[in-house]
Design an enzyme around this catalytic site. Sequence first.
Site, PDB file in Angstrom:
ATOM      1  N   HIS A   1       8.031 -48.355 -23.878  1.00 48.10           N
ATOM      2  CA  HIS A   1       6.635 -47.937 -24.065  1.00 48.10           C
ATOM      3  C   HIS A   1       6.462 -46.560 -24.703  1.00 48.10           C
ATOM      4  O   HIS A   1       5.373 -46.195 -25.101  1.00 48.10           O
ATOM      5  CB  HIS A   1       5.862 -47.984 -22.747  1.00 48.10           C
ATOM      6  CG  HIS A   1       6.101 -46.764 -21.880  1.00 48.10           C
ATOM      7  ND1 HIS A   1       7.213 -46.632 -21.090  1.00 48.10           N
ATOM      8  CD2 HIS A   1       5.375 -45.633 -21.708  1.00 48.10           C
ATOM      9  CE1 HIS A   1       7.164 -45.472 -20.464  1.00 48.10           C
ATOM     10  NE2 HIS A   1       6.068 -44.838 -20.812  1.00 48.10           N
TER      11      HIS A   1
HETATM   12  C1  UD1 Z   1       1.279 -42.596 -20.633  1.00 49.12           C
HETATM   13  C2  UD1 Z   1       1.944 -41.247 -20.464  1.00 49.12           C
HETATM   14  C3  UD1 Z   1       3.433 -41.450 -20.250  1.00 49.12           C
HETATM   15  C4  UD1 Z   1       3.710 -42.433 -19.131  1.00 49.12           C
HETATM   16  C5  UD1 Z   1       2.948 -43.715 -19.361  1.00 49.12           C
HETATM   17  C6  UD1 Z   1       3.112 -44.669 -18.216  1.00 49.12           C
HETATM   18  C7  UD1 Z   1       0.945 -39.364 -21.708  1.00 49.12           C
HETATM   19  C8  UD1 Z   1       1.120 -38.464 -22.856  1.00 49.12           C
HETATM   20  N1  UD1 Z   1       1.813 -40.399 -21.638  1.00 49.12           N
HETATM   21  O1  UD1 Z   1       1.797 -43.180 -21.811  1.00 49.12           O
HETATM   22  O2  UD1 Z   1       4.014 -40.223 -19.915  1.00 49.12           O
HETATM   23  O3  UD1 Z   1       5.082 -42.706 -19.089  1.00 49.12           O
HETATM   24  O4  UD1 Z   1       1.550 -43.404 -19.509  1.00 49.12           O
HETATM   25  O5  UD1 Z   1       2.709 -45.958 -18.575  1.00 49.12           O
HETATM   26  O6  UD1 Z   1       0.081 -39.154 -20.900  1.00 49.12           O
HETATM   27  N2  UD1 Z   1      -3.408 -48.968 -23.613  1.00 49.12           N
HETATM   28  C9  UD1 Z   1      -4.099 -50.128 -23.322  1.00 49.12           C
HETATM   29  N3  UD1 Z   1      -4.583 -50.290 -22.056  1.00 49.12           N
HETATM   30  C10 UD1 Z   1      -4.411 -49.369 -21.072  1.00 49.12           C
HETATM   31  C11 UD1 Z   1      -3.710 -48.191 -21.393  1.00 49.12           C
HETATM   32  C12 UD1 Z   1      -3.201 -48.004 -22.653  1.00 49.12           C
HETATM   33  O7  UD1 Z   1      -4.281 -50.989 -24.179  1.00 49.12           O
HETATM   34  O8  UD1 Z   1      -4.864 -49.588 -19.934  1.00 49.12           O
HETATM   35  C13 UD1 Z   1      -2.840 -48.799 -24.978  1.00 49.12           C
HETATM   36  C14 UD1 Z   1      -3.776 -48.122 -25.949  1.00 49.12           C
HETATM   37  O9  UD1 Z   1      -3.537 -48.669 -27.218  1.00 49.12           O
HETATM   38  C15 UD1 Z   1      -3.277 -46.692 -25.939  1.00 49.12           C
HETATM   39  C16 UD1 Z   1      -1.785 -46.868 -25.727  1.00 49.12           C
HETATM   40  O10 UD1 Z   1      -1.673 -47.989 -24.886  1.00 49.12           O
HETATM   41  O11 UD1 Z   1      -3.561 -45.992 -27.094  1.00 49.12           O
HETATM   42  C17 UD1 Z   1      -1.091 -45.681 -25.130  1.00 49.12           C
HETATM   43  O12 UD1 Z   1      -1.712 -45.309 -23.892  1.00 49.12           O
HETATM   44  P1  UD1 Z   1      -1.634 -43.784 -23.383  1.00 49.12           P
HETATM   45  O13 UD1 Z   1      -2.296 -43.668 -22.063  1.00 49.12           O
HETATM   46  O14 UD1 Z   1      -2.080 -42.872 -24.468  1.00 49.12           O
HETATM   47  O15 UD1 Z   1      -0.097 -43.509 -23.246  1.00 49.12           O
HETATM   48  P2  UD1 Z   1       1.068 -44.338 -22.548  1.00 49.12           P
HETATM   49  O16 UD1 Z   1       2.004 -44.771 -23.610  1.00 49.12           O
HETATM   50  O17 UD1 Z   1       0.569 -45.367 -21.607  1.00 49.12           O
END
Ligand code: UD1
Length: 356
Positions: free
Chosen positions: A202
């Site tokens: 991820h």
């Molecule tokens: C975040 C944390 C990471 C942690 C991870 C756990 C930061 C910088 N990163 O990363 O340290 O290891 O969470 O999972 O805070 N998305 C969805 N649905 C959701 C959430 C996310 O579709 O409920 C998708 C979106 O396209 C989003 C992408 O995932 O842009 C990334 O989500 P984001 O919360 O920015 O970072 P994570 O990769 O989840």
Amino acid sequence: MKRILTIVGARPQFIKAAAISHAIRDLYADKLTEDILHTGQHYDDRMSATFFKELDIPTPRYNLGVGSGAHGHQTALMLSGIEEVLQQERYDGVLVYGDTNSTLAGALAAVKMQVPVYHVEAGLRSFRMSMPEEVNRVLTDQVSTLLFVPTEKAVKNLEREGFDKDRIVCCGDVMLDNVMHYAALLPQPEAVTPPTILATIHRDFNTDSPERLTNILSGLNEAAEALGAQVVLPLHPRTRNRIDSMATNPLGGHIRPIEPLSYLETLAALRNARLVMTDSGGLQKEAFFSRRPCAVLRAETEWSEIVDCGAAILTDDDPQRIVQAAKQLWKLHPAEPTQFGDGHAAERIVGAIAGR
Ligand code: UD1
């Protein structure tokens, strides 16, 4: 009675916060009250609501509904929302977890309003400042009143950086508390055919580069083929989106993609797996606590204790290294973990907060 505001937003934080909420409820209900603020960083049911239900975490009093976005934008919305809450209500401390954007926003909002910051999982370092998580954890540590540190190695990191010993509490890892507590409630492991490798990917640097993602997926597929195994791959929404947008499907025939797992489903999948391959920090630890070997799909890790004792191998995105590590780890049964405390970290953390 002390009033604490717990800030959570991302999946691993719900798991960590569950251990603390239960310790407050069961042991310190006469000394501490807790309100939960959910930033909304994770919002899909399988990334958020599932964990609150399954782990019996109190319903958040506040949900900022911030959602996804560029780091600066996302963090700014959280910062402003948390500040508003702290302006409306008086809290004696703000509790933050790990290294996500929600962690940094909570810590920054609180310190600017002179509310003490308590950081659970402090002192971790990957020594790679290009990772957003490294920035978040280094800055959060700087502004924290109490640093709750899971391992001796993390204590040394903080001492090297000149942190005052009075601020550091080496308490063990709350994720070990959870694994010990919930593992006892799980059914016995099943014999699975073919044997499984549990994998997750991820991290943005792995998902957002088609080359790295393809390398990793082909390494996983080859490893499974060589070992007569199957890779079970619960997909983070970001990883699923990236795979779906590729011109040709990068998943080989030995990889079975599935929906994201709940916490208990993850523990059960770990028990039924022979090997774990992941770029997640949390899953690296949960594998070790479940005594499963792990190939780390990164160039470095902040959980270097697990590599140092031989239970994990760093492979980066190199398919050959991935296959080699899988073969090397296949028959390994890691020893009982001793570096992460005794499963009572949450009690120590809550006790220290109540006592100050
Ligand atoms: C975040 C944390 C990471 C942690 C991870 C756990 C930061 C910088 N990163 O990363 O340290 O290891 O969470 O999972 O805070 N998305 C969805 N649905 C959701 C959430 C996310 O579709 O409920 C998708 C979106 O396209 C989003 C992408 O995932 O842009 C990334 O989500 P984001 O919360 O920015 O970072 P994570 O990769 O989840």
